[in-house]
Enzyme design. Structure first.
Site, PDB file in Angstrom:
ATOM      1  CD  GLU A 127       1.033  -0.389  -2.127  1.00 48.60           C
ATOM      2  OE1 GLU A 127      -0.088  -0.453  -2.663  1.00 48.60           O
ATOM      3  OE2 GLU A 127       1.270   0.344  -1.152  1.00 48.60           O
ATOM      4  CD  GLU A 172      -2.843   2.760   1.198  1.00 51.51           C
ATOM      5  OE1 GLU A 172      -1.626   2.517   1.058  1.00 51.51           O
ATOM      6  OE2 GLU A 172      -3.695   2.450   0.337  1.00 51.51           O
TER       7      GLU A 172
END
Length: 274
Positions: free
Chosen positions: A251, A152
């Protein structure tokens, strides 16, 4: 975002007013059937009883754990992963075993490995070489579960070297070519990519079919969808049109009394569309 989009609630950033073990049930009560977590323990190798309690909380809530992070160090203190952390190789290796155990017990298939910050006095090339080896080891381990490792780009941490999709994809390619491990995938967090100035539509156009996971938050602010100016609905639809069939992780941060008020109840049920 459409009623065919499958959502998973990140219970490490949402529902934090509750004790960690109560959050899966709270997500279920809000209408969701899937959750994901950052590493939910303070150490790389927690006590067996702590692992059992976490597994019981997820199973008892009747939700699917769709994603789990590897141990990332002291996140509140600024750490962002052990993958490239020279000197903590044994700790990461030990953590892999626990991650695989939890994944096996809960049927989890996606595991996010935060890359780690640049270290003062350490050659960046040595960190990258270690990261490639560690990601390959993690990939081989979760392959036993038919799982994938996620890599990520992250914003807000200047020492974290992966800021664009291209940065992460270059490491993923090294894992593939140098070690023959092909189950490491890009985690496309639209918030991080946008805040870092990446060309999100171009990333979607070029790589959506190969995304390992999508996460969302609006920008500026990292709030729930609709609080900023990112075209999240369009970006999700575009990725799906190009072949992304996975879940979308929620998120984001919010102080709203109902953190999911933006999403109609009929669109929250993972199982109904899985």
């Amino acid at each position: 975002m459409s009623d065919t989009t499958r959502y998973t609630v990140n219970c490490s950033i949402l529902l934090t007013q509750l004790p960690l073990h109560e959050r899966p049930a709270a997500a279920k009560a809000a209408g969701f059937d899937a959750v994901e977590f950052w590493w939910p323990f303070a150490e790389a190798v927690p006590a067996d009883a702590d692992v059992d309690a976490f597994v019981a909380a997820v199973e008892g809530a009747g939700v699917q754990l769709t994603g789990l992070n590897f141990f990332a160090g002291d996140m509140p203190g600024g750490d962002r992963g052990l993958v490239s952390w020279v000197g903590r190789e044994d700790e990461f290796a030990a953590n892999i075993g626990v991650v695989v155990e939890i994944g096996r017990r809960l049927g989890t298939k996606a595991f996010n490995a935060l890359y780690g910050n640049r270290l003062d006095g350490v050659d960046p090339a040595a960190q990258d070489d270690l990261a490639v080896r560690n990601l390959a080891a993690a990939g081989r381990a979760v392959a036993e579960l038919d799982g994938i490792v996620l890599l990520e780009p992250v914003s807000g941490t200047p020492a974290y070297p992966l800021t664009t999709a291209a940065d992460a994809l270059a490491i993923i390619e090294r894992v593939r070519t140098e070690h023959g491990v092909d189950n490491v995938r890009l985690l496309a967090d639209y918030y991080h990519l946008a805040v870092n100035g990446d060309d999100v539509p171009a990333v979607i156009a070029g790589h959506a079919a190969d995304f390992g996971h999508i996460q969302i938050a609006d920008a500026p602010g990292r709030g729930e969808p609709g609080t900023g100016d990112l075209p999240l609905r369009q970006w999700i639809a575009d990725a799906q049109a190009l072949g992304y069939a996975g879940v979308v992780g929620l998120e984001y941060k919010t102080d709203a009394a109902d953190p999911f008020a933006w999403l109609p109840a009929a669109e929250r049920d993972y199982a109904a569309t899985h």
